[in-house]
Design a protein around this motif. Structure first.
Motif, PDB file in Angstrom:
ATOM      1  N   GLY A   1       0.793  -1.223   0.000  1.00 19.96           N
ATOM      2  CA  GLY A   1       0.000   0.000   0.000  1.00 19.96           C
ATOM      3  C   GLY A   1       0.826   1.273   0.000  1.00 19.96           C
ATOM      4  O   GLY A   1       0.276   2.378  -0.079  1.00 19.96           O
ATOM      5  N   LEU A   2       2.161   1.145   0.101  1.00 15.06           N
ATOM      6  CA  LEU A   2       3.011   2.334   0.233  1.00 15.06           C
ATOM      7  C   LEU A   2       2.787   3.291  -0.939  1.00 15.06           C
ATOM      8  O   LEU A   2       2.754   2.862  -2.092  1.00 15.06           O
ATOM      9  N   GLY A   3       2.655   4.563  -0.616  1.00 12.62           N
ATOM     10  CA  GLY A   3       2.371   5.570  -1.630  1.00 12.62           C
ATOM     11  C   GLY A   3       0.875   5.842  -1.747  1.00 12.62           C
ATOM     12  O   GLY A   3       0.478   6.874  -2.274  1.00 12.62           O
ATOM     13  N   GLY A   4       0.058   4.935  -1.248  1.00 11.11           N
ATOM     14  CA  GLY A   4      -1.384   5.165  -1.248  1.00 11.11           C
ATOM     15  C   GLY A   4      -1.749   6.312  -0.320  1.00 11.11           C
ATOM     16  O   GLY A   4      -2.766   6.978  -0.490  1.00 11.11           O
ATOM     17  N   PHE A   5      -0.895   6.540   0.675  1.00 10.08           N
ATOM     18  CA  PHE A   5      -1.023   7.689   1.577  1.00 10.08           C
ATOM     19  C   PHE A   5       0.369   8.298   1.654  1.00 10.08           C
ATOM     20  O   PHE A   5       1.358   7.564   1.770  1.00 10.08           O
ATOM     21  N   PRO A   6       0.498   9.630   1.587  1.00  8.29           N
ATOM     22  CA  PRO A   6       1.838  10.211   1.498  1.00  8.29           C
ATOM     23  C   PRO A   6       2.688   9.903   2.736  1.00  8.29           C
ATOM     24  O   PRO A   6       2.259  10.157   3.863  1.00  8.29           O
ATOM     25  N   ALA A   7       3.885   9.403   2.492  1.00  5.76           N
ATOM     26  CA  ALA A   7       4.774   9.078   3.605  1.00  5.76           C
ATOM     27  C   ALA A   7       5.129  10.331   4.405  1.00  5.76           C
ATOM     28  O   ALA A   7       5.397  10.258   5.596  1.00  5.76           O
ATOM     29  N   SER A   8       5.118  11.475   3.745  1.00  4.83           N
ATOM     30  CA  SER A   8       5.517  12.701   4.438  1.00  4.83           C
ATOM     31  C   SER A   8       4.352  13.352   5.188  1.00  4.83           C
ATOM     32  O   SER A   8       4.528  14.369   5.840  1.00  4.83           O
ATOM     33  N   HIS A   9       3.182  12.782   5.101  1.00  5.95           N
ATOM     34  CA  HIS A   9       2.003  13.324   5.793  1.00  5.95           C
ATOM     35  C   HIS A   9       2.173  13.139   7.295  1.00  5.95           C
ATOM     36  O   HIS A   9       2.656  12.113   7.762  1.00  5.95           O
ATOM     37  N   GLU A  10       1.739  14.137   8.063  1.00  9.45           N
ATOM     38  CA  GLU A  10       1.969  14.060   9.513  1.00  9.45           C
ATOM     39  C   GLU A  10       1.180  12.916  10.170  1.00  9.45           C
ATOM     40  O   GLU A  10       1.538  12.463  11.250  1.00  9.45           O
ATOM     41  N   ASN A  11       0.133  12.447   9.541  1.00  4.94           N
ATOM     42  CA  ASN A  11      -0.645  11.346  10.128  1.00  4.94           C
ATOM     43  C   ASN A  11      -0.017   9.981   9.878  1.00  4.94           C
ATOM     44  O   ASN A  11      -0.506   8.983  10.376  1.00  4.94           O
ATOM     45  N   PHE A  12       1.019   9.931   9.049  1.00  9.11           N
ATOM     46  CA  PHE A  12       1.545   8.627   8.639  1.00  9.11           C
ATOM     47  C   PHE A  12       2.540   8.080   9.650  1.00  9.11           C
ATOM     48  O   PHE A  12       3.485   8.762  10.044  1.00  9.11           O
ATOM     49  N   LEU A  13       2.331   6.839  10.035  1.00  8.02           N
ATOM     50  CA  LEU A  13       3.197   6.205  11.036  1.00  8.02           C
ATOM     51  C   LEU A  13       4.244   5.298  10.416  1.00  8.02           C
ATOM     52  O   LEU A  13       5.005   4.646  11.114  1.00  8.02           O
ATOM     53  N   GLY A  14       4.246   5.202   9.092  1.00  5.87           N
ATOM     54  CA  GLY A  14       5.177   4.292   8.437  1.00  5.87           C
ATOM     55  C   GLY A  14       4.520   2.948   8.178  1.00  5.87           C
ATOM     56  O   GLY A  14       3.348   2.726   8.494  1.00  5.87           O
ATOM     57  N   MET A  15       5.313   2.061   7.606  1.00  3.23           N
ATOM     58  CA  MET A  15       4.818   0.725   7.264  1.00  3.23           C
ATOM     59  C   MET A  15       4.627  -0.092   8.541  1.00  3.23           C
ATOM     60  O   MET A  15       5.313   0.124   9.535  1.00  3.23           O
ATOM     61  N   LEU A  16       3.694  -1.035   8.496  1.00  2.85           N
ATOM     62  CA  LEU A  16       3.536  -1.956   9.616  1.00  2.85           C
ATOM     63  C   LEU A  16       3.995  -3.349   9.193  1.00  2.85           C
ATOM     64  O   LEU A  16       4.375  -3.577   8.055  1.00  2.85           O
ATOM     65  N   GLY A  17       3.972  -4.263  10.140  1.00  3.37           N
ATOM     66  CA  GLY A  17       4.278  -5.647   9.814  1.00  3.37           C
ATOM     67  C   GLY A  17       5.678  -6.052  10.214  1.00  3.37           C
ATOM     68  O   GLY A  17       6.337  -5.384  11.015  1.00  3.37           O
ATOM     69  N   MET A  18       6.136  -7.137   9.637  1.00  2.00           N
ATOM     70  CA  MET A  18       7.389  -7.766  10.053  1.00  2.00           C
ATOM     71  C   MET A  18       8.559  -6.797  10.124  1.00  2.00           C
ATOM     72  O   MET A  18       9.370  -6.870  11.045  1.00  2.00           O
TER      73      MET A  18
END
Ligand SMILES: Cc1ncc(C[n+]2csc(CCOP(=O)(O)OP(=O)(O)O)c2C)c(N)n1
Ligand SMILES: [Mg+2]
Lengths: 181, 569
Positions: B238-255
């Motif tokens: 899903g990366l890029g589906g929500f801007p990584a630089s957006h303040e609400n973004f926590l980064g990728m989840l998972g392993m």
């Protein structure tokens, strides 16, 4: 607000329905009558680890449609997941999870039993009790056709087994919804 | 008209502009018709490459990717790409030749039951038995591949049938398949309940997947997340589906996700899953996954809902249609934003105390750290390239460090984890988007698996840039052996590798090498400015591990971070 949605949705009030029903299910599946469709259905079951108890395939009143009737155990498999996966097959047209009380289900079985002179009468008597038909008689064996629910067929099997069951063939259940007045 | 020509006409009618493939005996008629076709055929060097190119094409552009192969070995060479497209829901159509009808079932020369072989991982497949089916099946195949949950569709055409002469009329009416009716709108009652649940959530989190990108719903997601400072985490796909630089973004989840994202899932009281499927690389130990959370699950595929993790509020539909409705319903409730303050305090605390980190001491000059390489790549490309990836540590570091701000910029093999995906998918992406920078971040173990496609880049003039993260290892497997198998290294050292620079040159591409962090960004810029395909061999720290990591079979809260001793700051 609009009808149908509660005013407030508290998280602690959200619940999930159980996935396992704990009973036997009969799925009646209408599929397009095209080559390879059965392989798709059977492949789906083996790939997803769903165990089919019985499977019966045949034509319907519409030549372009076949029906697959299968039974499986709702105590082991989430039936909802099974039907949703089946629906993803493009050739699957319609699936009915037949409600037991509104369904007439039948299976046919052929039993070849050894029939020595001593127990012949007894076997004929069993057949009568079960309203089964004797369809072939040979010197050492008798073949009996039984139709009914899976339970009935299994009961008959228990009766004749001690007398020497040579071979048994079952069709798997087929089912139809009861008519409404 | 010859059936093979109707195939070309039908593809044209579907708007096809580019296809990938290799000819052979059983698809000679198709390739004869191709001579007069109006679209571009990219002649790849291996059918697997053609298949992945079709995937990269589709993922970069959103248009259906098409790959051709002949019967038998040509078709079986496509199998990995077909399985890959299924796992990652990539809209693709694979068209294989088959032996003549009368030979089918006789083990004829180059006969393989490709339909049977691929049955478990196609969205659907067609075996042509009458030449008049060809145009019809092409349209059905494109419809199936591109609508609902996208996926691969196989069309198998016996050689004799594609030579047959048939009547052809362009198809005008839309495709109707009685057993295929994806529901897209989302049940409005369910959406209202979801909005109200969101209004009562104290610790909500959006968990978004590749479905957001497939649905082209990034804008809609941003609207919804912005309607109340909802925190967002994303899967690898899903990366890029929500801007990584957006303040609400926590980064990728998972392993290999961030501490904040994984702990947010662990502590959340409400998870909103959007186009994501609770894969085991996300959930870790299923019984301990998100123990406090209720789940809203929005997906176009009803079978994904409650497959792995039960949903309290299931919503079947297309994210592009569902999300705006949810935003509207939520806004109408006029909730008090301050109720999320405490949650954000916690989240910001985690972000500050547990950022991604690595030993940056050699970043100015000296040994190239893999993480630094990704940051350098970000700077060299202004964060705006289409990046395709192979599979391994380099893939995870790219996911962690590149920071994708736009959809369709991150193309990788997530579900199947196919090594060798990067280079051919880069070709597909570049063919689809010739005006974009396309970079393949490659692993040395992976790149060699489809290196033959360098020849395609040169011969077909597809100037992709391969940035090879060369650690001399199949690094990800080495990492597992180090951490979980007592450092008993077994067949992970790449030993004597090819001279990558000479190899690139042998293909007619430009080869470059970089061994010092000080030169890396500059060399990357030079590679990007060169007008042809380039392979840049970057020698990186050999035994760096990719952290953080949830050890396999563990719960998210048991994640392991990089040993602190290695942090210099
Ligand atoms: C086709 C295939 N074979 C094997 C694997 C198992 N595997 C996963 S990662 C990996 C190592 C990849 O090495 P490399 O491309 O050098 O990447 P690195 O981890 O070193 O960055 C292997 C062998 C796989 N994912 N795909
Ligand atoms: Mg490597």
């Amino acid at each position: 607000m609009e009808a149908g949605t509660p005013q407030v949705v508290k998280l602690e009030d959200l619940h999930m329905p159980g996935q396992l029903t704990g009973r036997k299910h009969i799925l009646s599946i209408q599929v397009e009558n095209k080559p390879g469709v059965l392989a798709r259905v059977a492949g789906l079951f083996s790939r997803r680890g769903f165990n089919i108890d019985t499977l019966a395939v045949g034509p319907t009143d519409d030549p372009s449609v076949s029906r697959i009737t299968l039974t499986l155990d709702g105590a082991v498999h989430p039936i909802d997941q099974v039907t949703k996966q089946l629906h993803k097959l493009v050739n699957v047209l319609k699936i009915r999870d037949m409600a037991p009380e509104e369904t007439v289900a039948r299976e046919m079985a052929l039993f070849k039993v050894s029939s020595a002179v001593e127990n012949r009468a007894e076997i004929i008597q069993f057949a009568e009790i079960f309203r089964a038909k004797i369809v072939d008689v040979a010197r050492r064996t008798m073949t009996i056709e039984v139709t009914g629910s899976a339970d009935k067929i299994e009961a008959f099997e228990r009766m004749v087994r001690p007398h020497g069951l040579v071979e048994m063939v079952r069709t798997g259940e087929i089912a139809i919804g009861r008519g409404h007045d | 008209m010859r059936a093979a020509d109707t195939l070309m006409e039908s593809l044209k009618a579907e708007g096809v502009k580019d296809v990938f493939g290799i000819p052979g005996g059983a698809n000679l008629p198709t390739y004869d018709a191709m001579v007069d076709a109006e679209f571009r055929h990219v002649q790849v060097r291996h059918e697997q490459g053609g298949g992945h190119a079709a995937e990269g094409y589709a993922q970069a552009s959103g248009r259906v990717g098409v790959a051709f192969a002949t019967s038998g070995p040509g078709a079986t060479n496509l199998v990995t790409a077909i399985a890959d497209a299924m796992m990652d829901s990539v809209p693709t159509v694979f068209i294989t030749g088959q032996v003549r009808t009368e030979l089918i079932g006789t083990d004829g020369f180059q006969e393989a039951d490709i339909l049977g072989a691929t049955l478990p991982f196609v969205k659907h497949s067609f075996a042509v038995t009458d030449p008049r089916q060809i145009p019809e099946y092409v349209h059905e195949a494109f419809h199936l591949a591109s609508t609902g949950r996208p996926g691969p569709v196989l069309l198998d055409i016996p050689m004799d049938l594609s030579r047959a002469d048939i009547d052809y009329q362009p198809r005008t009416e839309p495709v109707e398949l009685p057993g295929y009716k994806p529901s897209t709108e989302g049940n409005i009652k369910q959406i209202r309940i979801a909005a109200k649940a969101l209004a009562n959530a104290r610790r909500p989190i959006f968990y978004t997947g590749g479905g957001v990108i497939n649905a082209n719903a990034s804008e809609e997601l941003r609207e919804l997340a912005g309607s109340d400072r909802f925190p967002v985490t994303s899967t690898l796909m899903g990366l890029g589906g929500f801007p990584a630089s957006h303040e609400n973004f926590l980064g990728m989840l998972g392993m290999h996700g961030t501490y904040a994202a994984n702990h947010a899932m662990d502590k959340a009281d409400l998870i909103v899953a959007i186009g994501a499927r609770f894969d085991d690389r996300i959930t870790g130990k299923l019984e301990e996954f998100a123990p406090h959370a209720k789940v809203i699950h929005i997906d176009i595929d009803p079978a994904e809902i409650s497959k792995n993790v039960g949903a309290h509020i299931p919503i079947v539909g297309d994210a592009k249609q569902v999300l705006p409705k949810l935003t509207r319903e939520y806004r109408a409730l006029q909730t008090d934003t301050s109720r999320l303050d405490e949650w954000w305090n916690t989240l910001r605390g985690w972000q500050q105390e547990h950022p991604l980190f690595y030993d940056e001491s050699s970043d100015q000059s000296g040994e190239i750290k893999p993480q630094f390489m990704i940051r350098a790549m970000h700077r060299a490309t202004q964060g705006d390239a289409i990046i395709t990836s192979d599979v391994g540590q380099h893939q995870m570091w790219t996911a962690q460090y590149y920071g994708f701000d736009k959809p369709r910029r991150w193309i990788n093999s997530g579900g199947l984890g196919t090594m060798g995906f990067g280079l051919p998918s880069a070709i597909g992406a570049k063919v689809a988007c010739p005006d974009e920078q396309v970079v393949c971040i490659a692993g040395d173990g992976s790149l060699i698996m489809n290196i033959q496609e360098m020849a395609t880049c040169v011969a077909e003039d597809v100037p992709v840039k391969v940035f090879l993260m060369n650690n001399g290892y199949m690094g990800m497997v080495r990492q597992w052996q180090e951490l979980f198998w007592d450092r008993r290294y077994s067949s992970v050292d790449m030993g004597t590798s090819p001279d990558w620079v000479k190899l690139a040159e042998a293909f007619g591409a430009k080869g470059m090498r970089c061994e010092d962090a000080a030169d890396l960004e500059e060399q990357m810029v030079a590679a990007l400015e060169h007008d042809g395909p380039v392979l840049l061999d970057a020698r990186v720290a050999r035994e760096e591990n990719c952290y953080p990591m949830i050890p396999p079979g563990n719960a998210a809260r048991d994640m392991v971070e990089a040993p602190r001793g290695s942090q210099v700051s």
